[in-house]
Design a protein around this motif. Sequence first.
Motif, PDB file in Angstrom:
ATOM      1  N   GLU A 120       0.818  -1.212   0.000  1.00 21.66           N
ATOM      2  CA  GLU A 120       0.000   0.000   0.000  1.00 21.66           C
ATOM      3  C   GLU A 120       0.855   1.268   0.000  1.00 21.66           C
ATOM      4  N   ASP A 121       2.106   1.182   0.507  1.00 19.87           N
ATOM      5  CA  ASP A 121       2.984   2.359   0.513  1.00 19.87           C
ATOM      6  C   ASP A 121       3.263   2.852  -0.903  1.00 19.87           C
ATOM      7  N   VAL A 122       3.161   1.948  -1.866  1.00 21.50           N
ATOM      8  CA  VAL A 122       3.402   2.332  -3.258  1.00 21.50           C
ATOM      9  C   VAL A 122       2.393   3.378  -3.711  1.00 21.50           C
ATOM     10  N   ASP A 123       1.145   3.214  -3.330  1.00 19.46           N
ATOM     11  CA  ASP A 123       0.110   4.156  -3.759  1.00 19.46           C
ATOM     12  C   ASP A 123       0.370   5.544  -3.201  1.00 19.46           C
ATOM     13  N   ALA A 127       1.143   8.811  -5.541  1.00 19.36           N
ATOM     14  CA  ALA A 127       0.366  10.045  -5.430  1.00 19.36           C
ATOM     15  C   ALA A 127       1.277  11.252  -5.261  1.00 19.36           C
ATOM     16  N   LEU A 128       2.415  11.042  -4.600  1.00 21.33           N
ATOM     17  CA  LEU A 128       3.358  12.140  -4.383  1.00 21.33           C
ATOM     18  C   LEU A 128       4.086  12.521  -5.657  1.00 21.33           C
ATOM     19  N   THR A 129       4.554  11.509  -6.419  1.00 24.48           N
ATOM     20  CA  THR A 129       5.383  11.783  -7.591  1.00 24.48           C
ATOM     21  C   THR A 129       4.553  11.956  -8.851  1.00 24.48           C
ATOM     22  N   GLY A 130       3.412  11.251  -8.909  1.00 30.14           N
ATOM     23  CA  GLY A 130       2.534  11.401 -10.051  1.00 30.14           C
ATOM     24  C   GLY A 130       3.077  10.883 -11.359  1.00 30.14           C
ATOM     25  N   GLY A 131       3.991   9.913 -11.306  1.00 29.46           N
ATOM     26  CA  GLY A 131       4.546   9.416 -12.559  1.00 29.46           C
ATOM     27  C   GLY A 131       5.244   8.093 -12.410  1.00 29.46           C
ATOM     28  N   PRO A 132       5.989   7.684 -13.434  1.00 26.53           N
ATOM     29  CA  PRO A 132       6.725   6.420 -13.386  1.00 26.53           C
ATOM     30  C   PRO A 132       7.723   6.418 -12.238  1.00 26.53           C
ATOM     31  N   MET A 133       8.089   5.233 -11.791  1.00 30.60           N
ATOM     32  CA  MET A 133       9.006   5.126 -10.659  1.00 30.60           C
ATOM     33  C   MET A 133       9.954   3.956 -10.845  1.00 30.60           C
ATOM     34  N   VAL A 134      10.916   3.888  -9.950  1.00 32.65           N
ATOM     35  CA  VAL A 134      11.872   2.790  -9.913  1.00 32.65           C
ATOM     36  C   VAL A 134      11.763   2.132  -8.549  1.00 32.65           C
ATOM     37  N   VAL A 135      11.568   0.825  -8.537  1.00 33.28           N
ATOM     38  CA  VAL A 135      11.511   0.064  -7.285  1.00 33.28           C
ATOM     39  C   VAL A 135      12.822  -0.698  -7.144  1.00 33.28           C
ATOM     40  N   LYS A 136      13.468  -0.568  -5.973  1.00 32.12           N
ATOM     41  CA  LYS A 136      14.779  -1.166  -5.775  1.00 32.12           C
ATOM     42  C   LYS A 136      14.823  -2.006  -4.513  1.00 32.12           C
ATOM     43  N   ALA A 172      11.365   3.040  -3.096  1.00 37.30           N
ATOM     44  CA  ALA A 172      10.884   3.514  -4.393  1.00 37.30           C
ATOM     45  C   ALA A 172      11.489   4.887  -4.649  1.00 37.30           C
ATOM     46  N   GLU A 173      11.798   5.149  -5.915  1.00 39.20           N
ATOM     47  CA  GLU A 173      12.335   6.453  -6.328  1.00 39.20           C
ATOM     48  C   GLU A 173      11.552   6.942  -7.533  1.00 39.20           C
ATOM     49  N   GLU A 174      11.471   8.247  -7.655  1.00 39.23           N
ATOM     50  CA  GLU A 174      10.878   8.788  -8.867  1.00 39.23           C
ATOM     51  C   GLU A 174      11.795   8.494 -10.056  1.00 39.23           C
ATOM     52  N   ARG A 175      11.203   8.282 -11.194  1.00 39.23           N
ATOM     53  CA  ARG A 175      11.987   8.088 -12.408  1.00 39.23           C
ATOM     54  C   ARG A 175      12.188   9.454 -13.048  1.00 39.23           C
ATOM     55  N   VAL A 176      13.428   9.913 -13.018  1.00 40.92           N
ATOM     56  CA  VAL A 176      13.710  11.274 -13.456  1.00 40.92           C
ATOM     57  C   VAL A 176      13.830  11.326 -14.971  1.00 40.92           C
ATOM     58  N   ALA A 177      13.564  12.505 -15.513  1.00 41.09           N
ATOM     59  CA  ALA A 177      13.765  12.738 -16.950  1.00 41.09           C
ATOM     60  C   ALA A 177      15.263  12.897 -17.170  1.00 41.09           C
ATOM     61  N   MET A 178      15.870  11.866 -17.716  1.00 42.79           N
ATOM     62  CA  MET A 178      17.329  11.772 -17.731  1.00 42.79           C
ATOM     63  C   MET A 178      17.884  11.982 -19.135  1.00 42.79           C
ATOM     64  N   ARG A 179      18.931  12.818 -19.214  1.00 36.53           N
ATOM     65  CA  ARG A 179      19.649  12.983 -20.468  1.00 36.53           C
ATOM     66  C   ARG A 179      20.667  11.874 -20.656  1.00 36.53           C
ATOM     67  N   ARG A 180      21.409  11.566 -19.576  1.00 40.41           N
ATOM     68  CA  ARG A 180      22.446  10.539 -19.635  1.00 40.41           C
ATOM     69  C   ARG A 180      22.909  10.233 -18.217  1.00 40.41           C
ATOM     70  N   GLU A 181      23.793   9.249 -18.089  1.00 40.12           N
ATOM     71  CA  GLU A 181      24.403   8.901 -16.806  1.00 40.12           C
ATOM     72  C   GLU A 181      25.870   9.297 -16.816  1.00 40.12           C
ATOM     73  N   LEU A 182      26.323   9.789 -15.688  1.00 41.80           N
ATOM     74  CA  LEU A 182      27.702  10.211 -15.495  1.00 41.80           C
ATOM     75  C   LEU A 182      28.265   9.503 -14.273  1.00 41.80           C
ATOM     76  N   ALA A 183      29.568   9.589 -14.104  1.00 42.78           N
ATOM     77  CA  ALA A 183      30.204   9.057 -12.897  1.00 42.78           C
ATOM     78  C   ALA A 183      31.363   9.963 -12.501  1.00 42.78           C
ATOM     79  N   ALA A 184      31.415  10.280 -11.221  1.00 44.46           N
ATOM     80  CA  ALA A 184      32.516  11.053 -10.650  1.00 44.46           C
ATOM     81  C   ALA A 184      33.322  10.122  -9.756  1.00 44.46           C
TER      82      ALA A 184
END
Length: 404
Positions: A120-123, A127-136, A172-184
Amino acid sequence: MVGGGQLARMTHQAAIALGQSLRVLATAADEPAAQVSPDVVIGSHTDLDDLRRVAAGATVLTFDHEHVPGELLDKLIAEGVNVAPPPAALLHAQDKLVMRRRLAELGAPVPRFAAIETVEDVDDFAALTGGPMVVKAARGGYDGRGVSIVDDASGARAAVADYLASGVPVLAEERVAMRRELAALVARSPFGQGAAWPVVETVQEDGICVTVIAPAPDLSDESGSAAQQLALRLAEELGVVGVLAVELFETTDGRLLVNELAMRPHNSGHWTMDGAATSQFEQHLRAVLDYPLGATTPVAALTVMANVLGAPEPPAMTMDERLHHLFARYPDARVHLYGKDERPGRKIGHVNLLGADAADLAKLRERAESAAHWLSHGEWRAGDDAEQKSDVGAPPACGGEERH
């Protein structure tokens, strides 16, 4: 070093040049590092006595993976073992939820997230993010494992149910609008010295890194410096000793968000073996031994690293024969093989190619990825240029005879 994989194998190579010897804890004698190290302990990273055996008499105990239980490391420290990075730092690479909460406390930029204890925590999060998400899965995931990308709450509920049924903590995390992945990639010594390599772009397919471009193209000096400073600050705040890789999302609106942390040499840093004044493997040793850190200056304008991933069907041609033909066509290729059996999607090596002009990125990337594909599949990709196919000046083919 706890772990006998390719990271330990390449750390062993760096240890030789420093006059050091690396003992490894491997699960089997045929693991990559166990094949080359003269000092191998066969055992488990979850067994305290095995950890004691590998640490006995060592200057420092370090890791090629983050899966050693913290409570066992605490016992080793109480017995006088020097553990680097310490378990209090390593926890943030072991548990994604702990990491997210700590980074949020530090004001580091992260995607919106929530701990998920029930389906139920998913709902509530949807509701908070209003969009696609990532479950880890909060613990244990790597190379895309333990990560579910879902389009809606229904898909998220199914993923969460699977994780919870196996007893794994979930976030769960929001799925961000991503251009690319980087690493530092940075390193920190117990003395507090820090060093940072140029920020790189990482190209992922099916959750696995396939290509790394150093430095990241079209990244402003301001953004690159901000990513380096963020990684150095996190290394200090978390008490990291050794190499720290901070994986980042670059969003479509130009923000940098922290995705993952790794406290060990990392796939995004393999380019440093040939493309930087000090490799990540030597730097990790310098850091955990509290030597002054090495220069991180690139030795070429551009380096492209391509992972060699096992093909769906292993080629009939031996790896020795594949190397023969590869070097005939790409005499400038720097090949690093891990001594692994070939299985579909498995990282069995990588190729580095250096370029003198950053404007040649497209060509250099094509050559690096072509070389890696040849080593994994034993065939040239459709579209490889005529110069690659010509084998002009190549020595005779091996004819199937294995060289030793």
